[in-house]
Design an enzyme around this catalytic site. Structure first.
Site, mmCIF file in Angstrom:
data_model
loop_
_atom_site.group_PDB
_atom_site.id
_atom_site.type_symbol
_atom_site.label_atom_id
_atom_site.label_comp_id
_atom_site.label_asym_id
_atom_site.label_seq_id
_atom_site.Cartn_x
_atom_site.Cartn_y
_atom_site.Cartn_z
ATOM 1 N N HIS A 8 -1.110 3.780 2.099
ATOM 2 C CA HIS A 8 -1.118 3.557 0.585
ATOM 3 C C HIS A 8 -1.135 1.558 1.567
ATOM 4 O O HIS A 8 1.023 1.906 2.306
ATOM 5 C CB HIS A 8 -0.311 4.510 -0.147
ATOM 6 N N HIS A 51 1.132 -6.971 -3.722
ATOM 7 C CA HIS A 51 0.787 -5.886 -4.457
ATOM 8 C C HIS A 51 1.187 -6.397 -5.960
ATOM 9 O O HIS A 51 0.936 -7.122 -7.008
ATOM 10 C CB HIS A 51 1.608 -4.881 -4.444
#
Length: 259
Positions: A8, A51
């Protein structure tokens, strides 16, 4: 326990997320098969890997990604927040990440957008993917169904998947309408029956974000087809090393013919 491990944002438990350091650290883990990254557009239209919608949390700069140029973001330090040893890390472009992982890891690229925040995001991302000849090595995912539909319109062959942290009753029908072959779902919403239903309908589930051994083992028992997305690929590796399950050689791992 043949499940595929997805790092991730790279090895984000140990290195600054979505940076070269995190990506390289994930690539050094023998149990990592896939990596999840997030992509947005700079003010001058460059797809970059980050992100948050702002650079405040993960860089030395301030402001929204969409309001900053590539060169402005490039000058920011994207590593020191995680530790002094990462000082000097930069926000990478999608081009750099594709070049780094090609032929080594498959990519789950999240189209990080909300509504019409990034006109042209899907086209820009697909352009870079095709430039590197990697259309068969990626899946595009998003919380935004419209973004996935736009991507499929641009390239009907691209694999797409919805991201969701819920399990509404009509989820399977939603996935079919979008043309998804992938579902990225918060792991607490996944059970064996639903995983089996997805798989029977040609949709591969990925559970996120799973960092403890007990949850990993529980998901693996549900189905070997569930991909497990984690900040801690080393924890996933320990399950194999401790002989909870036999390790499957990389060359035998498959995800619907992509290997």
């Amino acid at each position: 326990m043949n499940n595929l491990c997805v790092a991730h944002r790279g090895f984000s438990a140990k290195a600054p997320e979505n940076t070269h350091a995190a990506i390289k650290m994930a690539m050094n883990e023998p149990f990592v098969n896939w990596m999840e990254i997030d992509v947005q557009l700079t003010r001058d239209g460059v797809p970059i890997v980050i992100h948050d919608y702002s650079v405040d949390r993960t860089t030395s700069g301030k402001g929204k990604v969409k309001d900053l140029t590539w060169q402005e973001i490039r000058r920011m330090d994207a590593g020191v927040w995680k530790g002094r040893e990462f000082q000097g890390e930069q926000v990478p472009s999608l081009d750099e990440v594709l070049q780094l992982v090609k032929g080594r890891l498959k990519l789950n690229i999240e189209l990080k957008t909300s509504g019409d925040m990034y006109p042209g995001l899907e086209e820009a991302v697909l352009d870079r993917i095709h430039a590197h000849g990697m259309i068969s090595e990626i899946v595009l995912t998003s919380f935004e169904p419209k973004s996935l539909l736009r991507a499929k319109k641009i390239d009907p062959e691209v694999q797409v998947g919805l991201i969701i942290d819920a399990h509404p009753r009509d989820l399977l029908s939603r996935l079919k309408k979008i043309g998804c072959s992938f579902l990225s779902i918060g792991y607490s919403h996944l059970d064996a029956a639903f995983a089996d239903e997805l798989i029977r309908n040609g949709i591969t589930p990925m559970a996120w974000t799973v960092d403890d051994k007990r949850s990993m083992a529980s998901l693996a028992k549900m189905s070997p087809e569930i991909m497990i997305c984690t900040n801690r690929p080393d924890t996933w590796g320990q399950l194999f090393l401790n002989k909870i399950a036999p390790r499957i050689p990389f060359w035998r791992r498959k995800w619907r013919g992509w290997f």
